[in-house]
Design a protein around this motif. Sequence first.
Motif, PDB file in Angstrom:
ATOM      1  N   SER A 109      17.789 -61.112  29.887  1.00 47.55           N
ATOM      2  CA  SER A 109      17.762 -60.017  28.849  1.00 47.55           C
ATOM      3  C   SER A 109      18.285 -60.667  27.581  1.00 47.55           C
ATOM      4  O   SER A 109      17.507 -60.012  26.629  1.00 47.55           O
ATOM      5  CB  SER A 109      18.840 -59.192  29.644  1.00 47.55           C
ATOM      6  OG  SER A 109      19.299 -58.230  28.785  1.00 47.55           O
ATOM      7  N   THR A 113      15.458 -59.767  24.406  1.00 54.70           N
ATOM      8  CA  THR A 113      16.292 -59.141  23.376  1.00 54.70           C
ATOM      9  C   THR A 113      16.330 -59.736  22.005  1.00 54.70           C
ATOM     10  O   THR A 113      15.862 -59.303  20.885  1.00 54.70           O
ATOM     11  CB  THR A 113      17.673 -58.387  23.678  1.00 54.70           C
ATOM     12  OG1 THR A 113      17.404 -57.707  24.853  1.00 54.70           O
ATOM     13  CG2 THR A 113      18.013 -57.554  22.635  1.00 54.70           C
ATOM     14  N   THR A 250      23.999 -58.090  22.190  1.00 55.39           N
ATOM     15  CA  THR A 250      23.157 -57.271  22.677  1.00 55.39           C
ATOM     16  C   THR A 250      22.119 -56.795  21.815  1.00 55.39           C
ATOM     17  O   THR A 250      21.007 -56.032  22.450  1.00 55.39           O
ATOM     18  CB  THR A 250      23.884 -56.163  23.373  1.00 55.39           C
ATOM     19  OG1 THR A 250      24.566 -55.266  22.580  1.00 55.39           O
ATOM     20  CG2 THR A 250      24.940 -56.645  24.593  1.00 55.39           C
TER      21      THR A 250
END
Length: 266
Positions: A109, A113, A250
């Motif tokens: 992830s 990203t 994130t």
Amino acid sequence: MSKRNSQASKSAARERLRVERERQAKRDRTKRQVVVAGSIVAVLAIAGGIGYAVVQNSEPSAWDEAKTAKVVAPANTSGKNGSTITVGDSKTDNTVHLYEDPRCPACASFEQTIGETVNKGMDDGDYKLSFTLGTFLDGNLGGDGSKNALSALGAALNVSPEAFLDFKTALYSSKYHPEESTDEFSKDSYLLEVADTIDALKDNKKFQDAVEKGTYDAWAMRMSKSFDDSKGVDSTPTIKINDKVITNPTTVADWEKALKDAGVTT
């Protein structure tokens, strides 16, 4: 019939009965001997099978043997057993250190990203990139995918740092990164399929041979040990900027803020 003949007949009958009993007794003994012999053979066979299974189970796996095998370190590594991977030509003292496991979904992830942005910062000379890769998920989930992928990454690193980064990106991509519970990376054929998407690795016989022969298996196990010994690393990904662990970003904005907070000028 005379009395004499009657007695002779009775004697003959008794003799025939005696002989028949002896024959039957002999047959019974023979039968028992066969049964006993068969039972002994069966017991020995079972014992032999159990013994073989025990021996097989106690034999070290190829990965266990790799832990103590002589290390062939990939090019573009340094340090003991080639366990230091640093990418980037910048003269800056800034270093971004990534601790990852090939099977880790959170690492995938992060790569999907922010990976491109992280690599661009290295290309722009803002910092060097350093990598320590582990295989703890094999132990947690069962299988050999992390170890096998790490060995293949070593083969890619031996080609070039760029091939290593591109291969790592492909392995973590949404297209090729498997579910955490599956073990696709344990298959050389799958790793080579992913590698065929990278120009430097496609149809690269030396790279393919290294993957299939496990040239860098021992190196992968030493790298994994280095990961296990790393201080302040309790999960993946763990990200350090100039040796300080940061909160995993994130978003790209989170990443840029983390760099700014660490004093890295972009």
